[in-house]
Design a protein around this motif. Structure first.
Motif, short mmCIF file in Angstrom:
data_model
loop_
_atom_site.label_atom_id
_atom_site.label_comp_id
_atom_site.label_asym_id
_atom_site.label_seq_id
_atom_site.Cartn_x
_atom_site.Cartn_y
_atom_site.Cartn_z
N SER A 1 -4.56 6.19 -6.50
CA SER A 1 -3.17 6.29 -6.95
C SER A 1 -3.07 6.18 -8.48
O SER A 1 -2.28 6.90 -9.11
N ILE A 2 -3.88 5.31 -9.08
CA ILE A 2 -3.84 5.16 -10.53
C ILE A 2 -4.30 6.44 -11.22
O ILE A 2 -3.68 6.90 -12.19
N THR B 1 0.83 -1.21 0.00
CA THR B 1 0.00 0.00 0.00
C THR B 1 0.86 1.25 0.00
O THR B 1 0.57 2.22 -0.71
N TYR C 1 4.39 -8.61 -8.58
CA TYR C 1 4.55 -7.42 -7.74
C TYR C 1 5.38 -7.66 -6.47
O TYR C 1 5.70 -6.71 -5.77
N TYR D 1 2.90 -3.11 -12.04
CA TYR D 1 2.60 -3.20 -10.61
C TYR D 1 1.09 -3.24 -10.36
O TYR D 1 0.62 -4.04 -9.55
N TYR D 2 0.34 -2.41 -11.06
CA TYR D 2 -1.07 -2.25 -10.73
C TYR D 2 -1.99 -3.30 -11.36
O TYR D 2 -3.00 -3.68 -10.76
N SER E 1 -9.08 -1.53 -0.67
CA SER E 1 -7.99 -1.77 -1.63
C SER E 1 -8.32 -1.13 -2.97
O SER E 1 -7.44 -0.55 -3.62
N GLN F 1 -6.13 1.88 -4.84
CA GLN F 1 -5.62 1.70 -6.19
C GLN F 1 -6.21 2.71 -7.17
O GLN F 1 -5.49 3.26 -8.01
N CYS G 1 2.03 2.06 -3.44
CA CYS G 1 1.00 2.70 -4.25
C CYS G 1 1.00 4.22 -4.03
O CYS G 1 0.98 5.00 -5.00
#
Length: 320
Positions: free
Chosen positions: A219-220, A118, A287, A260-261, A212, A216, A121
């Motif tokens: 951050s994305i 986390t 990852y 990674y994502y 989660s 994500q 991220c």
């Protein structure tokens, strides 16, 4: 709070006994390949640690790298080393000799993994924002990306990782385990723990999807918007050199972020019922093993300032 399991006799008596161990099945492989796999992952682990810790040392020693970009990059290297060290040593030992993992070790491993993943991220999002300010607002960069802001971004990233993992770990303690203590994975991965629970894990899956997924998505979106603006800014200059720099720098970073994502999205946002154990482990390898060894190359060895710093240190040592 405790995790519990039921033996066959205890289930008949409706008694619950304390679970003391899990069994990790590890990566699926033929017995004759175990030494080869051990050596491959051992070499990858050594390269990961040398690459990331070496990058941290380089940034620490060179005053020219004491700027926000490398301040964040150094902590990303630390988190990559943290993720790899959380998972890989136990996996390597299991290649040589299968062993159980205690309840305490399992919970500590999951907490460490969730915290580091986390945090990474949030750090990737912070680094993307830093590049946006540096390229799109160059005159305001020293005013916006102050040491104070960098420290706040770092603290929030680590605190966010800690709180997110603490949330999921606390929900794990509401579960009981009576069907099996076999975890079909090479580390104590939360979805595999939920699959062997005899308590309804619906609330755990919901928490995974909400929190989660939120981490994500946040951050994305931050990364995508930042690098999109960076690309438009460079391309507006209409210079061939600028275009090469845009696709080289942003393309490499976006490649790392995508690697990674994508597995994380499939693991923790995609419906769990459609996932196969082997598929889960493949995504996890990406990852926890692949990304930590690639990031030093993508973020530093393609960077002229870092290469110049390495060259300078090597020349000084040769002269000595």
């Amino acid at each position: 709070c405790f995790l519990y399991a039921r033996s066959t006799e205890d289930m008949e008596k409706e008694n619950v006994t304390l679970l003391s161990e899990f069994v990790l099945t590890g990566l699926p492989h033929q017995e004759e390949w175990k030494i080869v796999l051990f050596l491959v992952f051992f070499v990858i682990y050594l390269i990961t640690m040398v690459g990331n810790l070496g990058l941290i040392s380089l940034i620490w020693k060179d005053p020219h790298l004491h700027i926000p970009m490398y301040f964040l990059l150094g902590h990303l290297a630390f988190v990559d080393a943290w993720i790899s060290s959380t998972v890989t040593p136990k996996m390597l030992l299991d290649f040589l000799e299968k062993s159980n993992i205690s309840l305490t070790e399992c919970m500590v491993q999951f907490f460490s993994f969730a915290s580091s993943a986390t945090t990474e991220c949030f750090l990737l999002a912070a680094m993307a924002y830093d590049r946006y300010v540096a390229i799109c607002q160059p005159l305001l960069y020293p005013v916006i990306m102050t040491n104070r802001l960098c420290i706040w971004l770092l603290v929030l990233s680590f605190v966010g990782g800690f709180l997110h993992s603490l949330l999921h770990e606390s929900f794990l303690f509401r579960l009981t385990f009576c069907n099996s203590n076999i975890v079909h994975h090479f580390f104590c991965e939360v979805i595999q723990l939920l699959k062997i629970s005899c308590t309804d894990p619906s609330i755990n899956y919901l928490m995974l999807f909400i929190f989660s997924g939120s981490v994500q998505v946040f951050s994305i979106v931050t990364i995508f918007v930042s690098y999109t603006l960076v690309l438009f800014t460079i391309l507006r200059k209409k210079s061939e050199k600028g275009m090469r720099k845009a696709f080289s720098t942003c393309g490499a970073h976006l490649f790392s972020v995508t690697l990674y994502y994508v597995p994380l999205l499939f693991m923790y946002v995609h419906p769990a019922s459609s996932q196969a154990n082997d598929q889960d482990m493949f995504f996890s390898i990406v990852y926890t093993v692949v990304i930590p060894v690639l990031n030093p190359v993508i973020y530093s060895l393609r960077n002229k300032q870092v290469i110049d710093s390495i060259t300078k240190i090597l020349k000084n040592k040769v002269q000595i």
